[in-house]
Design an enzyme around this catalytic site. Structure first.
Site, PDB file in Angstrom:
ATOM      1  CE  LYS A  13      -2.267   0.233   3.587  1.00 28.84           C
ATOM      2  NZ  LYS A  13      -2.716   2.328   4.193  1.00 28.84           N
ATOM      3  NE  ARG A  88      -4.739   2.983  11.504  1.00 27.45           N
ATOM      4  CZ  ARG A  88      -3.714   2.568  10.303  1.00 27.45           C
ATOM      5  NH1 ARG A  88      -4.193   1.638   9.951  1.00 27.45           N
ATOM      6  NH2 ARG A  88      -2.711   2.316   9.844  1.00 27.45           N
ATOM      7  NE  ARG A 128       9.405  -9.504   4.972  1.00 28.64           N
ATOM      8  CZ  ARG A 128       9.635  -8.159   4.283  1.00 28.64           C
ATOM      9  NH1 ARG A 128       9.442  -7.698   2.801  1.00 28.64           N
ATOM     10  NH2 ARG A 128      10.148  -7.554   5.349  1.00 28.64           N
ATOM     11  NE  ARG A 161      11.815  -7.413  11.354  1.00 24.85           N
ATOM     12  CZ  ARG A 161      10.704  -6.994  10.567  1.00 24.85           C
ATOM     13  NH1 ARG A 161      10.601  -7.225   9.442  1.00 24.85           N
ATOM     14  NH2 ARG A 161      10.468  -6.192  11.210  1.00 24.85           N
ATOM     15  NE  ARG A 172       1.113  -7.415  10.483  1.00 24.20           N
ATOM     16  CZ  ARG A 172       1.576  -6.980   9.563  1.00 24.20           C
ATOM     17  NH1 ARG A 172       3.044  -7.623   9.519  1.00 24.20           N
ATOM     18  NH2 ARG A 172       2.161  -6.117   9.143  1.00 24.20           N
TER      19      ARG A 172
END
Ligand SMILES: [Zn+2]
Length: 218
Positions: A13, A88, A128, A161, A172
């Site tokens: 985004k 939001r 990642r 991570r 999330r």
């Protein structure tokens, strides 16, 4: 053109906001930037926001809204803007509508939703690997180091991570969709929602976004 950009974590985004805003020559207004500006300049609102952040609390809606209101009233936002990270939720969307109508005699032109496949986001983010030594980020599928688990640049050890772990990403995404579904519905009811497929290379997504916005430019 007054645009709100919405999209889940991992949809790119921020990157799209940057490209779209610069292509349309309108300021990109992100709540992150507004926060940093107010805190760095010790504005009244910045000082207030910092008190919450220092305590580890969420900055309340009224502080965020006041910052956004100030920013929208600035000269460069008169001819249009792209909002990134705000609103939001539906109460914030309601307030935004009111601020635009009552104080600025404006309304939103369009709300652009970046739509991604959840599994695709998980695949992209969970692959990642970050170098412990130089912090460079690799990807097991898209940008693998020549030796698995070792950074080509510095020989450091690569690790995943916590933010890049599948369970965290899925969580999330769930939080996002439960908070944002009502917001998407709100704008769909207003008749200003446009969704685009945000899967694939960055430039292709930008092209899709600009084509979708084309009918509203003017
Ligand atoms: Zn390294």
């Amino acid at each position: 053109m007054r645009i709100v950009l919405v999209g889940p974590p991992g949809a790119g985004k921020g990157t799209q906001a940057h490209f779209i805003a610069s292509h349309l020559a309108i300021p990109r207004i992100s709540t992150g930037d507004i926060f940093r500006y107010n805190v760095a300049n010790n504005t009244e609102l910045g000082v207030k926001a910092k008190e919450y952040m220092d305590r580890g609390d969420l900055v309340p809606d009224e502080v965020t809204v006041a910052m956004v209101r100030d920013r929208l009233a600035e000269a460069d936002a008169k001819a249009g803007f792209l909002l990134d990270g705000f609103p939001r939720n539906v109460p914030q969307a309601d307030i935004l509508k009111k601020i635009l109508a009552d104080e600025l005699d404006q309304k939103l032109t369009v709300v652009l939703e970046l739509v991604v496949d959840e599994d695709e986001v998980v695949r992209r983010l969970s692959g990642r690997r970050t170098c412990r030594r130089c912090q460079r980020v690799w990807h097991v599928l898209y940008e693998p180091p020549s030796q698995p688990g070792i950074c080509d640049d510095c020989g450091g050890e690569l690790f995943q991570r916590d933010d890049d772990k599948e369970v965290v990403i899925r969580h999330r995404l769930e939080v996002y969709s439960s908070q944002t579904s009502p917001l998407i519905e709100f704008y769909a009811d207003e008749g200003i929602l446009v969704g685009i497929d945000a899967t694939g290379p960055v430039e292709e997504v930008t092209d899709r976004a600009l084509s979708a916005l084309q009918p509203y430019v003017g």
